[in-house]
Structures are given as C-alpha cells and as structure tokens.
Motif scaffolding. Structure first.
Motif, short mmCIF file in Angstrom:
data_model
loop_
_atom_site.label_atom_id
_atom_site.label_comp_id
_atom_site.label_asym_id
_atom_site.label_seq_id
_atom_site.Cartn_x
_atom_site.Cartn_y
_atom_site.Cartn_z
N SER A 27 -10.09 4.34 3.97
CA SER A 27 -10.29 3.09 3.26
C SER A 27 -9.40 2.78 2.26
CB SER A 27 -11.97 2.95 2.82
OG SER A 27 -12.09 1.57 2.19
N LEU A 28 -8.71 1.75 2.00
CA LEU A 28 -7.77 1.42 0.79
C LEU A 28 -7.82 0.10 0.63
CD1 LEU A 28 -4.47 3.25 1.58
CD2 LEU A 28 -6.24 4.19 0.28
N PRO A 29 -7.54 -0.25 -0.82
CA PRO A 29 -7.70 -1.66 -1.03
C PRO A 29 -6.51 -2.44 -0.76
CG PRO A 29 -7.45 -0.55 -3.09
CD PRO A 29 -7.57 0.45 -2.07
N ILE A 30 -6.36 -3.90 -0.57
CA ILE A 30 -5.27 -4.57 -0.39
C ILE A 30 -5.37 -5.64 -1.55
CG2 ILE A 30 -4.94 -4.23 2.06
CD1 ILE A 30 -6.25 -7.10 2.57
N ALA A 31 -4.17 -6.23 -1.83
CA ALA A 31 -4.16 -7.13 -3.05
C ALA A 31 -2.84 -8.00 -2.54
CB ALA A 31 -4.25 -6.83 -4.26
N HIS A 32 -2.52 -8.92 -1.88
CA HIS A 32 -1.27 -9.40 -1.57
C HIS A 32 -1.47 -10.88 -0.90
CE1 HIS A 32 -2.40 -7.26 2.56
NE2 HIS A 32 -2.41 -8.54 2.74
N GLY A 33 -0.56 -11.71 -1.13
CA GLY A 33 -0.60 -13.00 -0.53
C GLY A 33 0.56 -13.02 0.67
N GLU A 34 1.46 -12.27 0.46
CA GLU A 34 2.48 -11.99 1.81
C GLU A 34 2.25 -10.76 2.31
OE1 GLU A 34 6.10 -14.12 0.77
OE2 GLU A 34 5.29 -14.80 -0.93
N GLY A 35 1.46 -10.29 3.17
CA GLY A 35 1.20 -9.26 3.72
C GLY A 35 1.12 -9.16 5.35
N ARG A 36 1.38 -10.12 5.85
CA ARG A 36 1.36 -10.23 7.35
C ARG A 36 2.59 -9.60 7.66
NH1 ARG A 36 0.86 -15.94 10.34
NH2 ARG A 36 2.57 -16.33 8.93
N PHE A 37 2.53 -8.36 8.32
CA PHE A 37 3.72 -7.98 8.98
C PHE A 37 4.26 -8.45 10.45
CE2 PHE A 37 5.65 -4.64 12.17
CZ PHE A 37 6.67 -4.36 11.31
N GLU A 38 5.49 -9.01 10.40
CA GLU A 38 5.84 -9.87 11.37
C GLU A 38 7.20 -9.16 11.97
OE1 GLU A 38 5.91 -13.95 11.95
OE2 GLU A 38 4.76 -14.46 10.15
N ILE A 39 7.43 -9.08 13.32
CA ILE A 39 8.56 -8.70 13.93
C ILE A 39 8.76 -9.14 15.33
CG2 ILE A 39 7.39 -6.47 14.79
CD1 ILE A 39 9.65 -4.59 14.18
N GLU A 40 10.05 -9.19 15.56
CA GLU A 40 10.58 -9.84 16.93
C GLU A 40 9.83 -8.91 18.14
OE1 GLU A 40 12.64 -8.72 14.73
OE2 GLU A 40 14.04 -10.48 14.30
N ALA A 41 9.34 -9.41 19.06
CA ALA A 41 8.65 -8.81 20.33
C ALA A 41 9.26 -7.43 20.64
CB ALA A 41 8.42 -9.70 21.40
N ASP A 42 10.75 -7.71 20.93
CA ASP A 42 11.26 -6.25 21.43
C ASP A 42 11.51 -5.20 20.41
OD1 ASP A 42 13.08 -7.94 19.68
OD2 ASP A 42 14.89 -7.51 20.97
N ARG A 43 11.79 -5.85 19.01
CA ARG A 43 11.61 -4.66 18.07
C ARG A 43 10.42 -3.99 17.92
NH1 ARG A 43 13.29 -1.07 16.52
NH2 ARG A 43 13.99 -0.24 14.66
N TYR A 44 9.15 -4.83 18.23
CA TYR A 44 8.12 -4.31 17.98
C TYR A 44 7.80 -3.25 19.18
CZ TYR A 44 2.83 -3.76 18.07
OH TYR A 44 1.73 -3.55 18.05
N GLU A 45 8.13 -3.70 20.37
CA GLU A 45 8.20 -2.70 21.54
C GLU A 45 8.82 -1.41 21.10
OE1 GLU A 45 9.35 -4.48 24.85
OE2 GLU A 45 7.64 -5.96 25.02
#
Length: 225
Positions: free
Chosen positions: A136-154
């Motif tokens: 368990s850790l705390p978060i504190a962010h407004g821009e924390g959503r990890f995004e990546i192209e589908a092929d790069r995620y794979e």
C-alpha cells in the motif's frame, strides 16, 4: 551510496525523499538541476511535485533541462535511477521508460492510498518483496494515468517491464481498483535496464513508521549497494 535527488523549480517532494532515504541509512543530497550531477553520484532520484507548474504537460519542461542528458547517460551506464510521481512524468518525457502519464480519468487531482501488486521481484526496486505481493502506497497526482500505444503495451508486457499494477487488497487487478484509468492498471514500469524505473505512487511517503506505513521502504532500498 550517494543519491542525487534532483530538484527542479516546483519540486516539492525532494526533502521528503532525502529524509526517507536517510531513514534507511542511504546518503542523499538535493541537487539543483542547473548545477548538474555531482561527481560522487551513485544513484539518482527524480522526486514528485509540480516542476514548472506542469505547464505544457506534466514533466515536459523539466525533461528538457540539461541535467536530464546527464541522467540518461548515467542510466545507460547502469546507475540506478528512480522517478516518482512528477519524476515519473519527467522520466517518461525524457525517454527513460516507455509510455506517458496523462490526465486522470476523473480529470481531478487524486490523493489517496492505493494497493499495488508486485509484478516483478527481481529488480533493485522490488527485491524486498515477493512476486504477487500486495503493498500500500499513497498517490497524489492529477496526471497519473499511464497511456501507451497498444503494440508498445504488448511489447512491454512481453519484455516483462511492468513493475507494479493497481489492484485491490486481495491482489486482484480490476477496473474498480484502477484509480486513474491507467492502461492495464500499470502503476510503475522499468526502462531498458531494471536499474531504471518510474512509478506514480509515493514510496517516500510510506517509509517512516509513524506516518504512512513502511511499505515503501523496499522500493527506496533499491539504491542500496
């Protein structure tokens, strides 16, 4: 081991990071980004905060500071580098790791404790845990959503570069346990080397026993020789 905690205009977790590392017996000093990395640097931490007020997008301006060329070179040479929250945004903007961190699904700043599942236990940042362990850790962010192209995620999945995923208390990776809409519930990833990692939750805020718990100690222990 001397860790350089790089301070940019708007950093606000640099002192917390130094104190947390000191609690673990790790020497750390704040380094103003314009001064460059000291010769005796053995590790680098990019701390949280709001470098340059998150203008353009979080981490974009700090990523273009000259010191980041030194950080990238150090990372390529095997020096341990950790980016936390805004430091994760700076790290991804600098190309230290794949993907990007964007506006939360809620479009709001979120400050809360979350559960994370350890996806790899063979990196410097996770060797204190077991694979599949929930911390368990705390978060504190407004821009924390990890995004990546589908092929790069794979690709990063195939290359086993996901370090932590958001989960529930039982370790289930579910949509309801995803606080910000991150692709694949990803909370932290490693770079080309396992010695380079970024994560959105704050391990330094879960290191001192009297405040926030101690689950973050294992992450920061990655700086120990």
């Amino acid at each position: 081991m001397t860790v350089a905690v790089v301070q940019f205009g708007g950093s606000n977790c640099d002192r917390d990071a130094v104190q947390a590392l000191a609690h673990l017996g790790i020497d750390a000093d704040r380094v103003w980004h314009e001064d460059g990395l000291p010769e005796e640097t053995d590790g680098i931490l990019l701390p949280g905060g709001f470098s340059y007020g998150d203008y353009l997008r979080a981490g974009a301006m700090a990523a273009r500071s000259p010191i980041m060329a030194e950080v990238r070179e150090a990372a390529e040479n095997g020096m341990p580098v950790l980016g936390v929250c805004n430091g994760a945004q700076i790290g991804s903007e600098s190309g230290l790791t794949a993907g990007a961190f964007t506006t939360n699904r809620s479009a709001r700043f979120q400050c809360e404790h979350v559960h994370l599942r350890v996806e790899r236990a063979d990196t410097p940042w996770t060797r204190a845990y077991e694979q599949g362990e929930v911390i368990s850790l705390p978060i504190a962010h407004g821009e924390g959503r990890f995004e990546i192209e589908a092929d790069r995620y794979e690709a990063i999945q195939a290359e086993d570069r996901v370090l932590f995923r958001y989960c529930d208390a039982a370790g289930n990776v579910t949509e309801s346990a995803n606080p910000n809409g991150s692709t694949g519930n990803v909370a932290g990833v490693i770079g080309d080397r396992a010695s380079v990692a970024v994560l959105m939750p704050h391990p330094e805020r879960a290191t001192l026993p009297d405040i926030g718990g101690t689950d973050g100690q294992g992450v920061l222990a990655g700086f120990e020789a």
